[in-house]
Design a protein around this motif. Structure first.
Motif, PDB file in Angstrom:
ATOM      1  N   GLU A  63      25.353  29.753  45.974  1.00 27.38           N
ATOM      2  CA  GLU A  63      25.308  31.069  45.353  1.00 27.38           C
ATOM      3  C   GLU A  63      25.233  32.184  46.390  1.00 27.38           C
ATOM      4  OE1 GLU A  63      21.974  33.381  42.935  1.00 27.38           O
ATOM      5  OE2 GLU A  63      22.786  31.693  41.790  1.00 27.38           O
ATOM      6  N   PHE A  64      25.998  33.239  46.154  1.00 20.29           N
ATOM      7  CA  PHE A  64      25.901  34.479  46.916  1.00 20.29           C
ATOM      8  C   PHE A  64      26.129  35.611  45.931  1.00 20.29           C
ATOM      9  CE2 PHE A  64      30.354  33.389  46.985  1.00 20.29           C
ATOM     10  CZ  PHE A  64      31.043  34.572  46.964  1.00 20.29           C
ATOM     11  N   ARG A  65      26.058  36.837  46.383  1.00 18.94           N
ATOM     12  CA  ARG A  65      26.204  37.977  45.471  1.00 18.94           C
ATOM     13  C   ARG A  65      27.323  38.891  45.933  1.00 18.94           C
ATOM     14  NH1 ARG A  65      22.657  39.260  41.602  1.00 18.94           N
ATOM     15  NH2 ARG A  65      20.845  37.932  41.397  1.00 18.94           N
ATOM     16  N   ILE A  66      27.952  39.500  44.960  1.00 17.28           N
ATOM     17  CA  ILE A  66      28.859  40.615  45.207  1.00 17.28           C
ATOM     18  C   ILE A  66      28.223  41.813  44.524  1.00 17.28           C
ATOM     19  CG2 ILE A  66      31.117  41.609  44.733  1.00 17.28           C
ATOM     20  CD1 ILE A  66      32.317  38.895  45.044  1.00 17.28           C
ATOM     21  N   HIS A  67      28.017  42.852  45.293  1.00 22.05           N
ATOM     22  CA  HIS A  67      27.376  44.048  44.747  1.00 22.05           C
ATOM     23  C   HIS A  67      28.188  45.269  45.135  1.00 22.05           C
ATOM     24  CE1 HIS A  67      25.789  45.285  48.691  1.00 22.05           C
ATOM     25  NE2 HIS A  67      25.735  43.991  48.918  1.00 22.05           N
ATOM     26  N   GLY A  68      27.981  46.330  44.391  1.00 28.96           N
ATOM     27  CA  GLY A  68      28.696  47.557  44.676  1.00 28.96           C
ATOM     28  C   GLY A  68      28.306  48.638  43.695  1.00 28.96           C
ATOM     29  N   SER A  69      29.121  49.661  43.649  1.00 29.69           N
ATOM     30  CA  SER A  69      28.837  50.767  42.744  1.00 29.69           C
ATOM     31  C   SER A  69      30.127  51.243  42.087  1.00 29.69           C
ATOM     32  CB  SER A  69      28.167  51.921  43.492  1.00 29.69           C
ATOM     33  OG  SER A  69      29.028  52.408  44.494  1.00 29.69           O
ATOM     34  N   ALA A  70      29.940  51.875  40.939  1.00 24.58           N
ATOM     35  CA  ALA A  70      31.052  52.428  40.175  1.00 24.58           C
ATOM     36  C   ALA A  70      30.947  53.941  40.193  1.00 24.58           C
ATOM     37  CB  ALA A  70      31.002  51.907  38.745  1.00 24.58           C
ATOM     38  N   ARG A  71      32.080  54.602  40.349  1.00 27.33           N
ATOM     39  CA  ARG A  71      32.122  56.062  40.332  1.00 27.33           C
ATOM     40  C   ARG A  71      33.052  56.493  39.201  1.00 27.33           C
ATOM     41  NH1 ARG A  71      34.689  57.443  45.098  1.00 27.33           N
ATOM     42  NH2 ARG A  71      36.541  58.016  43.942  1.00 27.33           N
ATOM     43  N   ALA A  75      27.850  54.217  32.428  1.00 31.60           N
ATOM     44  CA  ALA A  75      26.819  53.187  32.552  1.00 31.60           C
ATOM     45  C   ALA A  75      27.037  52.149  31.460  1.00 31.60           C
ATOM     46  CB  ALA A  75      25.439  53.815  32.412  1.00 31.60           C
ATOM     47  N   GLY A  76      26.811  50.890  31.793  1.00 32.05           N
ATOM     48  CA  GLY A  76      26.974  49.814  30.829  1.00 32.05           C
ATOM     49  C   GLY A  76      28.394  49.299  30.711  1.00 32.05           C
ATOM     50  N   THR A  77      29.296  49.779  31.543  1.00 29.02           N
ATOM     51  CA  THR A  77      30.683  49.307  31.516  1.00 29.02           C
ATOM     52  C   THR A  77      30.750  47.910  32.124  1.00 29.02           C
ATOM     53  OG1 THR A  77      31.515  51.556  31.753  1.00 29.02           O
ATOM     54  CG2 THR A  77      33.031  49.785  32.331  1.00 29.02           C
ATOM     55  N   PRO A  78      31.395  46.955  31.454  1.00 26.95           N
ATOM     56  CA  PRO A  78      31.506  45.619  32.034  1.00 26.95           C
ATOM     57  C   PRO A  78      32.479  45.601  33.214  1.00 26.95           C
ATOM     58  CG  PRO A  78      32.552  45.698  29.865  1.00 26.95           C
ATOM     59  CD  PRO A  78      31.939  47.031  30.112  1.00 26.95           C
ATOM     60  N   VAL A  79      32.090  44.913  34.279  1.00 24.26           N
ATOM     61  CA  VAL A  79      32.956  44.678  35.431  1.00 24.26           C
ATOM     62  C   VAL A  79      33.076  43.169  35.606  1.00 24.26           C
ATOM     63  CG1 VAL A  79      32.502  46.865  36.585  1.00 24.26           C
ATOM     64  CG2 VAL A  79      31.024  44.939  37.068  1.00 24.26           C
ATOM     65  N   THR A  80      34.268  42.717  35.974  1.00 22.30           N
ATOM     66  CA  THR A  80      34.585  41.300  36.003  1.00 22.30           C
ATOM     67  C   THR A  80      35.094  40.893  37.376  1.00 22.30           C
ATOM     68  OG1 THR A  80      35.195  41.445  33.671  1.00 22.30           O
ATOM     69  CG2 THR A  80      35.984  39.535  34.856  1.00 22.30           C
ATOM     70  N   LEU A  81      34.808  39.658  37.771  1.00 23.67           N
ATOM     71  CA  LEU A  81      35.245  39.106  39.046  1.00 23.67           C
ATOM     72  C   LEU A  81      36.626  38.484  38.898  1.00 23.67           C
ATOM     73  CD1 LEU A  81      34.487  38.296  41.993  1.00 23.67           C
ATOM     74  CD2 LEU A  81      33.583  36.179  41.033  1.00 23.67           C
ATOM     75  N   ILE A  96      29.470  41.387  34.423  1.00 29.17           N
ATOM     76  CA  ILE A  96      28.160  42.035  34.372  1.00 29.17           C
ATOM     77  C   ILE A  96      28.398  43.503  34.027  1.00 29.17           C
ATOM     78  CG2 ILE A  96      28.063  42.662  36.815  1.00 29.17           C
ATOM     79  CD1 ILE A  96      25.072  41.735  36.687  1.00 29.17           C
ATOM     80  N   ARG A  97      27.408  44.146  33.483  1.00 33.83           N
ATOM     81  CA  ARG A  97      27.527  45.570  33.131  1.00 33.83           C
ATOM     82  C   ARG A  97      26.918  46.422  34.233  1.00 33.83           C
ATOM     83  NH1 ARG A  97      29.232  46.501  28.056  1.00 33.83           N
ATOM     84  NH2 ARG A  97      29.262  44.727  26.637  1.00 33.83           N
ATOM     85  N   THR A  98      27.504  47.588  34.443  1.00 30.69           N
ATOM     86  CA  THR A  98      26.980  48.508  35.448  1.00 30.69           C
ATOM     87  C   THR A  98      25.656  49.097  34.959  1.00 30.69           C
ATOM     88  OG1 THR A  98      28.239  50.344  34.520  1.00 30.69           O
ATOM     89  CG2 THR A  98      29.267  49.131  36.318  1.00 30.69           C
ATOM     90  N   TYR A 104      25.991  47.612  40.464  1.00 25.36           N
ATOM     91  CA  TYR A 104      26.005  46.283  39.869  1.00 25.36           C
ATOM     92  C   TYR A 104      25.733  45.264  40.969  1.00 25.36           C
ATOM     93  CZ  TYR A 104      30.563  45.656  41.992  1.00 25.36           C
ATOM     94  OH  TYR A 104      31.569  45.550  42.902  1.00 25.36           O
ATOM     95  N   SER A 105      25.264  44.072  40.578  1.00 25.60           N
ATOM     96  CA  SER A 105      25.049  42.967  41.503  1.00 25.60           C
ATOM     97  C   SER A 105      25.312  41.680  40.735  1.00 25.60           C
ATOM     98  CB  SER A 105      23.627  42.991  42.058  1.00 25.60           C
ATOM     99  OG  SER A 105      23.443  41.943  42.981  1.00 25.60           O
ATOM    100  N   MET A 106      26.312  40.931  41.152  1.00 22.27           N
ATOM    101  CA  MET A 106      26.785  39.768  40.425  1.00 22.27           C
ATOM    102  C   MET A 106      26.566  38.491  41.244  1.00 22.27           C
ATOM    103  SD  MET A 106      30.732  39.143  39.234  1.00 22.27           S
ATOM    104  CE  MET A 106      30.731  40.611  38.238  1.00 22.27           C
ATOM    105  N   ARG A 107      25.994  37.458  40.599  1.00 25.40           N
ATOM    106  CA  ARG A 107      25.858  36.162  41.248  1.00 25.40           C
ATOM    107  C   ARG A 107      27.194  35.434  41.176  1.00 25.40           C
ATOM    108  NH1 ARG A 107      20.799  33.553  38.356  1.00 25.40           N
ATOM    109  NH2 ARG A 107      21.932  34.407  36.600  1.00 25.40           N
TER     110      ARG A 107
END
Length: 135
Positions: A63-71, A75-81, A96-98, A104-107
């Motif tokens: 397991e690792f994480r991908i994290h970032g930000s939305a501009r 708020a609450g918008t789903p983001v997908t890998l 995951i939702r922003t 956001y931070s996704m496993r």
């Protein structure tokens, strides 16, 4: 007097030719013109995502994480890998939702060995590609 007029005319023509050459070089230098006011405003309000991986190299299924930000994404918008497999981007079952702050931070766990190209999509935006090697 006639010699003076010819010399002045020649100097004037040389100055005009030199100014034209310099102006032409500046125009063709490849430096883009600044965006117009309307275009700059469109760019400022366009949805955007950033993405960063916490590891450049992991073992299979580690397991690792991908994290970032939305501009400019609510708020609450789903983001997908998504993962690049061959020439196609394949959506993985990781969403995951922003947060209210836009972050956001996704496993993530990957099993395909080698270098994996990943990106985050959502809210009309696509993040830059993140690369992680699976050993």
């Amino acid at each position: 007097m006639d010699r003076f007029r010819r010399a002045s005319a020649a100097a004037l023509l040389a100055a005009v030719a030199l100014a034209g050459a310099v102006g032409g070089a500046a125009a063709s230098s490849g430096v883009p013109a600044p965006p117009s006011g309307e275009r700059a405003q469109d760019l400022a309000t366009r949805p955007a995502l950033s993405a960063h991986a916490t590891a450049r190299s992991v073992a299979a299924w580690e397991e690792f994480r991908i994290h970032g930000s939305a501009r400019n994404i609510g708020a609450g918008t789903p983001v997908t890998l998504q993962q690049k497999q061959g020439e196609r981007w394949v959506t993985l079952p990781a969403t995951i939702r922003t947060a209210g702050s836009g972050e956001y931070s996704m496993r993530v766990k990957l099993g395909i060995q080698g270098e994996n190209a990943l990106r985050i999509v959502g809210g009309g935006a696509v993040s830059p590609v993140v690369r992680t090697t699976v050993n």
